[in-house]
Design a protein around this motif. Structure first.
Motif, PDB file in Angstrom:
ATOM      1  N   VAL A 120      37.391  26.365  18.225  1.00  0.00           N
ATOM      2  CA  VAL A 120      37.247  25.706  19.128  1.00  0.00           C
ATOM      3  C   VAL A 120      36.311  24.454  18.320  1.00  0.00           C
ATOM      4  O   VAL A 120      36.266  24.425  16.950  1.00  0.00           O
ATOM      5  N   THR A 145      38.227  25.316  23.395  1.00  0.00           N
ATOM      6  CA  THR A 145      36.643  25.071  24.002  1.00  0.00           C
ATOM      7  C   THR A 145      36.158  24.089  22.586  1.00  0.00           C
ATOM      8  O   THR A 145      36.217  23.506  21.726  1.00  0.00           O
ATOM      9  N   VAL A 147      32.826  21.805  22.413  1.00  0.00           N
ATOM     10  CA  VAL A 147      31.061  22.020  22.446  1.00  0.00           C
ATOM     11  C   VAL A 147      30.621  20.592  21.334  1.00  0.00           C
ATOM     12  O   VAL A 147      30.568  20.163  20.674  1.00  0.00           O
ATOM     13  N   ARG A 203      21.928  28.920  21.832  1.00  0.00           N
ATOM     14  CA  ARG A 203      23.411  29.263  21.738  1.00  0.00           C
ATOM     15  C   ARG A 203      24.382  28.585  21.974  1.00  0.00           C
ATOM     16  O   ARG A 203      25.213  28.361  21.405  1.00  0.00           O
ATOM     17  N   THR A 204      24.084  26.794  22.382  1.00  0.00           N
ATOM     18  CA  THR A 204      24.834  25.980  22.604  1.00  0.00           C
ATOM     19  C   THR A 204      25.326  25.590  21.163  1.00  0.00           C
ATOM     20  O   THR A 204      26.889  25.656  20.695  1.00  0.00           O
ATOM     21  N   ASN A 206      24.364  27.495  18.481  1.00  0.00           N
ATOM     22  CA  ASN A 206      25.247  28.133  17.748  1.00  0.00           C
ATOM     23  C   ASN A 206      27.321  28.274  17.375  1.00  0.00           C
ATOM     24  O   ASN A 206      27.237  28.633  16.267  1.00  0.00           O
ATOM     25  N   LEU A 207      27.596  28.062  19.085  1.00  0.00           N
ATOM     26  CA  LEU A 207      28.732  27.540  19.466  1.00  0.00           C
ATOM     27  C   LEU A 207      29.494  26.570  18.190  1.00  0.00           C
ATOM     28  O   LEU A 207      30.001  26.771  17.510  1.00  0.00           O
ATOM     29  N   SER A 210      30.011  27.416  14.764  1.00  0.00           N
ATOM     30  CA  SER A 210      31.221  28.104  14.458  1.00  0.00           C
ATOM     31  C   SER A 210      32.378  27.605  14.466  1.00  0.00           C
ATOM     32  O   SER A 210      33.534  27.867  14.476  1.00  0.00           O
TER      33      SER A 210
END
Length: 328
Positions: A120, A145, A147, A203-204, A206-207, A210
């Motif tokens: 990510v 990914t 983000v 949620r975004t 938090n992604l 991480s």
């Protein structure tokens, strides 16, 4: 990919096929232009022109590995001093746009060598990060990914927003892009806290928190800076921040002084995105700054302890080294 105008009488396939054949012979096989002209029954002048057309059409990517005893010494100095994993140094250019491209190319090479499937990458906004997304990647993936690490802003234009940059990176490197559905800037800290508590936004973020890698710009408060161009803060606010010692920012959220200490009293708390603490939890944060006006901001950013990889120009590295010797 645009077909060079003087070949429009041919089909694109035939045009690109001939350009690719000439480029292969010249760059890979090492044939001279005269030899290529004889083999393909073309004039030498036409071969010369088509070699240039192959570059313009994106069929050829020339990469110069920039290294010298000078860069090696300054890499060691700055990496040792600030605990960097890597210092990505590009040659200097008189053109700011070309300088941005030079720095972006070093970041692209780094990503090609270090990215792996299923990772990510959190992405910030701004011209320097956007420039990376414009580079042609030589290696692609399927399950990366990208983000957004900050919200969106109409003032940035589509190309300067993290969402647009994420989608560009996904097109270049493969994988998918995730948007942070929130404004980048809000006028009040309370409104920011309310938006961050929203489930979709949370949620975004938090992604992004991480992430294995983060791509961020280093901002300053100069007249051509991202902050000034966005118009988020008034001239008086920017002057007050400068008077308070602010020399730069990370992600448009965390402002810092020349010693890298947080300096958010005037401008902080109004941007939705990753904070300094968030970036410190990311495995590898890559900070990108091409402009020569950002030397002091880069020095302050290095002192925050947030940056793992710095990508900038040799001239900026030399200026930072001089600032350190002068006791800044």
């Amino acid at each position: 990919m645009a077909v060079p105008t003087h070949f429009t009488a041919q089909t694109p396939e035939a045009t690109y096929g001939l350009l690719a054949e000439i480029a292969r012979r010249y760059y890979i096989e090492g044939e001279t232009q005269d030899a290529i002209a004889r083999a393909l029954d073309l004039s030498r002048m036409k071969v010369n022109r088509m070699i240039k057309d192959a570059q313009e059409a994106g069929l050829v990517e020339i990469r110069v590995r920039f290294h010298s005893s000078q860069t090696k010494a300054i890499e060691k100095e700055l990496c040792d001093r600030f605990g960097l994993k890597h210092l990505l140094v590009s040659p200097a250019s008189q053109s700011q746009q070309q300088q941005r491209r030079n720095v972006a190319m070093t970041v692209t090479h780094f990503l090609e060598s270090n990215l792996r499937e299923n990772l990510v990458v959190a992405v910030g906004m701004g011209r320097n990060v956007a420039a990376v997304a414009e580079m042609q990647a030589a290696r692609t993936f399927e399950t990366l990914t990208f983000v957004s690490g900050s919200g969106g802003a109409a003032e940035a234009g589509s190309e300067g927003n993290a969402d647009h940059i994420c989608r560009n990176l996904a097109r270049r490197f493969g994988g998918s892009a995730v948007t942070l559905y929130a404004p980048a800037f809000v006028p009040e800290a309370d409104l920011r806290e309310s938006l961050i508590s929203n489930g979709t936004v949370r949620r975004t973020l938090n992604l992004a928190r991480s992430a294995d890698y983060a791509l961020v710009g280093i901002g300053d408060l100069g007249p051509d800076s991202h902050m000034s161009r966005m118009g988020w803060f008034s001239t008086d606010e920017i002057r007050m921040a400068q008077d308070a010692g602010v020399v730069g920012d990370l992600m448009g959220y965390d402002f810092f002084n020349a010693q890298g200490d947080p300096c958010n009293d005037v401008l902080g708390g109004r941007v939705i995105g990753l904070s300094r603490e968030d970036l410190q939890r990311v495995s590898t944060t890559i900070a990108i700054a091409a402009e020569p006006s950002k030397a002091m901001a880069i020095l302050g950013a290095l002192r925050t302890g947030t940056i793992d990889v710095l990508a900038t120009s040799l001239s900026n590295c030399l200026t930072i080294s001089e600032l350190l010797r002068a006791g800044h």
